[in-house]
Design a protein around this motif. Sequence first.
Motif, short mmCIF file in Angstrom:
data_model
loop_
_atom_site.label_atom_id
_atom_site.label_comp_id
_atom_site.label_asym_id
_atom_site.label_seq_id
_atom_site.Cartn_x
_atom_site.Cartn_y
_atom_site.Cartn_z
N GLU A 5 -5.02 6.11 7.01
CA GLU A 5 -4.58 6.61 5.68
C GLU A 5 -4.23 5.52 4.72
O GLU A 5 -4.33 5.70 3.39
N GLN A 6 -3.42 4.53 5.17
CA GLN A 6 -3.26 3.21 4.39
C GLN A 6 -4.65 2.67 3.68
O GLN A 6 -4.60 2.13 2.49
N LEU A 7 -5.47 2.33 4.56
CA LEU A 7 -6.82 1.90 4.30
C LEU A 7 -7.34 2.96 3.05
O LEU A 7 -7.87 2.15 1.99
N ARG A 8 -7.51 4.16 3.12
CA ARG A 8 -7.92 4.93 2.04
C ARG A 8 -6.93 4.81 0.74
O ARG A 8 -7.57 4.56 -0.37
N VAL A 48 0.79 -1.24 -0.09
CA VAL A 48 -0.24 -0.13 0.16
C VAL A 48 0.86 1.16 0.04
O VAL A 48 0.66 1.95 -0.81
N ASP A 49 1.88 1.14 0.89
CA ASP A 49 2.73 2.46 0.88
C ASP A 49 3.48 2.70 -0.42
O ASP A 49 3.68 3.75 -0.84
N ASP A 50 3.62 1.51 -1.10
CA ASP A 50 4.70 1.63 -2.44
C ASP A 50 3.49 2.10 -3.66
O ASP A 50 3.91 2.10 -4.78
N GLY A 51 2.13 1.91 -3.22
CA GLY A 51 0.96 2.24 -4.33
C GLY A 51 1.26 1.05 -5.42
O GLY A 51 0.80 1.29 -6.54
N LEU A 89 -7.22 -5.74 6.83
CA LEU A 89 -7.72 -4.20 6.65
C LEU A 89 -7.81 -3.51 7.98
O LEU A 89 -7.38 -2.20 7.95
N GLU A 90 -8.20 -4.13 8.92
CA GLU A 90 -8.46 -3.54 10.35
C GLU A 90 -7.22 -3.29 10.81
O GLU A 90 -7.13 -2.47 11.76
N VAL A 120 -14.44 4.09 7.15
CA VAL A 120 -13.63 4.52 6.37
C VAL A 120 -13.56 4.06 4.96
O VAL A 120 -13.42 5.03 3.93
N VAL A 121 -13.87 2.94 4.80
CA VAL A 121 -13.78 2.30 3.55
C VAL A 121 -15.01 2.66 2.53
O VAL A 121 -14.74 3.38 1.45
N THR A 122 -16.23 2.91 3.10
CA THR A 122 -17.49 3.26 2.43
C THR A 122 -17.41 4.68 2.04
O THR A 122 -18.14 5.13 1.03
#
Lengths: 462, 462
Positions: free
Chosen positions: B61-64, B31-34, B55-56, B89-91
């Motif tokens: 920020e990572q989740l978004r 995620v951090d690396d996109g 995911l939890e 956050v997800v929805t």
Amino acid sequence: MADPASEMPPEDTGPSADVDLTLIAALAGAVDDGDAASVARILAPLHPADIADLLEQLSGEQLRTLVELAPEVLTGDVLAELDADTREVVTDELHPSQLAAAIQDLDTDDAIEVVEELDDDVRQQVLSEVSNEDRAALESGLAFDEETAGRLMQREFVAAPEFWTVGHTIDHMRAHGDDLPELFFEVYVVDTAFRPIGEVPVSHLMRAHRDVQLADIMLAPKVKVTPETDQEEVAYFFEKYHLISAPVVDEGGRLTGMLTVDDMVDVIQEENKEDLLALAGVNDAGLADTVMQSVRSRAPWLLVNLATAILASGVIALFEGAISQLVALAVLMPIVASMGGNAGTQSLAVAVRAIASRDLTSANARRVIWREVMTGTFNGLIFAVVMGIVAGVWFQNLALAGVIAIAMIINLACAGLAGIVVPLGLKRFGADPAVASSVFVTTVTDVVGFFAFLGLAALVLL
Amino acid sequence: MADPASEMPPEDTGPSADVDLTLIAALAGAVDDGDAASVARILAPLHPADIADLLEQLSGEQLRTLVELAPEVLTGDVLAELDADTREVVTDELHPSQLAAAIQDLDTDDAIEVVEELDDDVRQQVLSEVSNEDRAALESGLAFDEETAGRLMQREFVAAPEFWTVGHTIDHMRAHGDDLPELFFEVYVVDTAFRPIGEVPVSHLMRAHRDVQLADIMLAPKVKVTPETDQEEVAYFFEKYHLISAPVVDEGGRLTGMLTVDDMVDVIQEENKEDLLALAGVNDAGLADTVMQSVRSRAPWLLVNLATAILASGVIALFEGAISQLVALAVLMPIVASMGGNAGTQSLAVAVRAIASRDLTSANARRVIWREVMTGTFNGLIFAVVMGIVAGVWFQNLALAGVIAIAMIINLACAGLAGIVVPLGLKRFGADPAVASSVFVTTVTDVVGFFAFLGLAALVLL
């Protein structure tokens, strides 16, 4: 196997979430009058779970009288539904042969629940009076540790080889209906070595065509449970994967038993109860406990609390001089300690809950610790302002107001830290984070609270 | 309806109770690396419940970022498994049309869980994009209050008239397999007005002969649930009667939905979490909460605690004269208060637990109140002796030892009384006994503790 008809509640009573108070009064009255016929008449139409609820409401003496008056009321189903404390009173009164007769209708897991708490010699007598087959099943279940899958599983399950068709499987079940468990929810598909390789929900079996092979509709097993798996871990699997039943396999990977969700619900409730009581410093509690049982389960933690309270008092004693110069310190110091204790308990409850639900792990521990410390600090800032104003107005002393404000921030930040680090630390050392955490955390908040407030006061004010 | 194959975990990973730390690190790194491809590759083989657990563990920020990189990972099943905070956050990141696509594979109860927390305008947009049939089911579910059976039930169930035979029923299910719920455990038997009059466990259906009529093998329904029934009450029924599923009937007594035990397990966990947090003075807590959310959920109770702590300090202030004459009083007084607080919390935890499990009722309240007071008194006697000796040795003052001993007995007896009377009183007034009880009880033990100890000291020592 239980007669399905016995599980029907009568049309007229109807089930209710709360125990019926008139029924309790009627039953207690009948017991007090020694009226065996009325006791039997009151209980006859009820579901075993409702009978158990009623019996749990009686005093120990009434319960013993009831068992003497109407031992036939204590069927295996009722014994299995009773809570452990009430059951102990009942089984102490029943003759081993009565117990043996009662449990022979139960599935292995329920029968084990009844016999596992018996005294060794009584259990031996009961086991000697059941059939050889039941005795073997009970003894192999009892050989597993308490609170493991081995104790909770039933030996009765349905298994079929993968090459069987749906039609063959249904025909087989019709032919052997009496040997099947009273209820089952999945057919376990096994290989030639009797290892489970899949499972078919009964509802899938029911809607598949007769010529479909089990191998083509089976789902992969979601979890692997052995008889040694801890019951808390098993309950977690059931919760996470929404399981209704799960196969249990032995060392060789062979299918040996079945766990069902109703037993897991009991485990979940039991574990939750333990956590809540442990956080409050109670070892074990049943509503039927006597005063002496309650004292025994609570005094040890009160003793630990006394030791930590004396430790905190030792901190106060360091500042006797300061207090005798300014008595307001004695008036205000419990506020700092109390606020710290409360904030620490909040962090602790959040942490214990998150550890129990496996959400708090070493992967996110740093972030959560940071969050707790910052939350404590921020709440400390809020209540530093509030309490600073209160103290300033009350004692007309600005320096004192400043001292209590700073002490408040320090103590609430430490409370947030202790509230999360203590249970995480206990868990790392293999201890139950719910047990003992509370005492450690309030020790920290008392000692830090008194030390910060009185120490700062001694520095600044005197 | 979910594809059964998607529920199979891969052979190689295997399920585990704990979240896999290397997986978390790998996912967070991707995620951090996109790196969208790696995110998809890591999550692809996992069960939705395991994806949700991973995911939890991510930061908000990572989740978004993850949702932006790989929105296709957020299937309906994954959304249903997420905890409420993470799901929010997800929805917030997903487009309404993505949400609508995700939920259309879910059973009604799971779909409702996802949409009920959405903002009103987003929910309207989502509802406008699902099929008319799904929208009607969702809207009628959402019309029921939160935490009721109506929200938790699914519209998909299996019903059959009583005169059908086993064979006819099975043939019907084979023919209409696609319209049946993914999983079911009982066939509900209905009369001509579609009112449930019995139920046949699927395992009983399976082993009965084809020509047997449903009326001859059906069991009476164990409970009567309407869409308005509180979820806590329903969960209690499931626990008590070991239910796997239960029919829900509308005002006319007609069958309208089905509740299943896996949802009840979630309710039980939710209610237990609420009780534990409420006892600790936390309104609501999620592990993904920010510092500000945590402050908001905890500061109100800290404020209440501050008020009661100031009240207790007011009691101390009454005895400033005594304290300035004998500073030992300031040193010892927190011990009396702390022991009382601890004993009160013990009684309270036992009471809250017994009320939640419906074991503590007005029928046995008197006996339990008496037991708690006697337990407090007896523990008071024990620790009166211990603390009397400690104080006597420490301050070389026999009268002071006597005063703290008597104060200890008084406070622990009051703690036992308050610990049980406060939650019972709150319950009688219709309040949740877990909420606020703690504050009331510690107020009692602080005030009584300080008053008894300092008051007696002022009388006897000065």
